[in-house]
Enzyme design. Structure first.
Site, PDB file in Angstrom:
ATOM      1  N   HIS A  36       0.845  -1.204   0.000  1.00  8.15           N
ATOM      2  CA  HIS A  36       0.000   0.000   0.000  1.00  8.15           C
ATOM      3  C   HIS A  36       0.884   1.259   0.000  1.00  8.15           C
ATOM      4  O   HIS A  36       0.600   2.225  -0.695  1.00  8.15           O
ATOM      5  CB  HIS A  36      -0.864   0.072   1.272  1.00  8.15           C
ATOM      6  CG  HIS A  36      -1.872  -1.022   1.388  1.00  8.15           C
ATOM      7  ND1 HIS A  36      -1.791  -1.998   2.339  1.00  8.15           N
ATOM      8  CD2 HIS A  36      -2.994  -1.275   0.672  1.00  8.15           C
ATOM      9  CE1 HIS A  36      -2.828  -2.818   2.223  1.00  8.15           C
ATOM     10  NE2 HIS A  36      -3.571  -2.404   1.218  1.00  8.15           N
ATOM     11  N   GLY A 148      -3.041  -1.794  -6.999  1.00  7.53           N
ATOM     12  CA  GLY A 148      -1.891  -2.691  -7.152  1.00  7.53           C
ATOM     13  C   GLY A 148      -2.155  -3.785  -8.172  1.00  7.53           C
ATOM     14  O   GLY A 148      -3.286  -4.262  -8.326  1.00  7.53           O
TER      15      GLY A 148
END
Ligand code: PAF
Length: 280
Positions: A36, A148
């Protein structure tokens, strides 16, 4: 650092910002890790303001137990975010704020992207993801939003969502961040025992070997080989391995040089479900 919990506060904050400035959005479900943080660092570099949303979205969990076990680490998350930048806007609403008492998903047609792999094994998952991501994009109206590549199917579905809803945002896909062992970073890794966490490094090792083999062997051979390798590791239970084209996510039998492909896996390590993928 500003922590806001309500849509009202979010709206007044957004209204106070100079309209010529860019906004990056990084949607998360908390339990933040280095994966993250790499998205957030990129968003901070590329935008004047960065909003990190932290919301464990109930509608994308097909499995109630998985939702119940999902870690809630807001205080640790906030400390980690402070270490990245002092200037972040953290939006951490509760479910009522987002769903106004009606916790349900919209139904989307993502042109087939939602029916394969994760969509096949996690019923309703991508309707839940579509619902929350559409809400977050509409609420924050960012210039760019970051996701992602570990959830590559999700990334392609969000690109499709933006296309079909005509949302004025650029979706940025960011590379997978891995633990030193090669295991893809995931909030779920925290639930693995020490020995399973070590064993789980085998997932990426096998994906890398599959990538090497695809240069000289057929798709069918590589899939068969990978299944055999997993069967030698009884602590890892392979749910699927697929070799698909990146655009449509459809399984292929042959590889041609002009198209991009990826190999995808979902694996149970004990009761923890892990996913990973590699560009071929
Ligand atoms: O990837 C995730 O963490 C979630 O699916 C997302 C994009 C934050 C939506 O809840």
């Amino acid at each position: 650092m500003q922590l806001i919990n309500t849509i009202k506060e979010l709206n007044s904050l957004l209204e106070s910002l100079d309209k010529s400035k860019t906004i990056g959005l990084v949607p998360t479900m908390g339990a933040l890790h280095l994966g993250h943080l790499s998205l957030i660092e990129q968003a901070v570099k590329e935008n004047d303001f960065t909003i990190v949303s932290i919301f464990v979205n109930p509608t994308q969990f097909d499995n109630k137990e998985d939702l119940a076990k999902y870690p809630n680490t807001l205080n640790e998350d906030i400390s980690l975010l402070k270490s990245v930048s002092d200037n972040l806007i953290i939006f951490a609403p509760n479910a009522n704020e987002i769903y106004s008492g009606n916790i349900s998903s919209q139904s989307y047609d993502f042109e087939g992207l939602e029916n394969v792999m994760e969509g096949e094994f996690r019923e309703g998952h991508f309707n839940g993801v579509g619902t929350i991501v559409e809400k977050l994009l509409t609420l924050t109206n960012p210039t760019r939003a970051y996701f992602g590549e570990k959830d590559f199917q999700q990334l392609q579905i969000i690109r499709k969502l933006v296309e079909i809803k005509n949302l004025p945002v650029t979706i940025i896909g960011c590379p997978i961040v891995r633990e030193p062992s090669g295991l893809a970073m995931s909030s779920r890794n925290e639930r693995l025992s020490e020995s399973l966490r070590k064993e789980a490094a085998f997932i990426y090792k096998t994906l890398k070997s599959a990538k090497e083999k695809i240069g000289t062997k057929s798709v069918g051979y590589v899939i068969h080989w990978a299944k055999e390798e997993f069967s030698k590791h009884p602590s890892l239970d392979l749910e699927y391995i697929k070799i698909v084209d990146e655009a449509k996510l459809q399984a292929v039998d042959t590889i041609d040089k002009s198209t991009k492909y990826r190999a995808f896996v979902a694996v149970y390590a004990g009761d923890v479900r892990l996913i990973d993928n590699i560009a071929l």
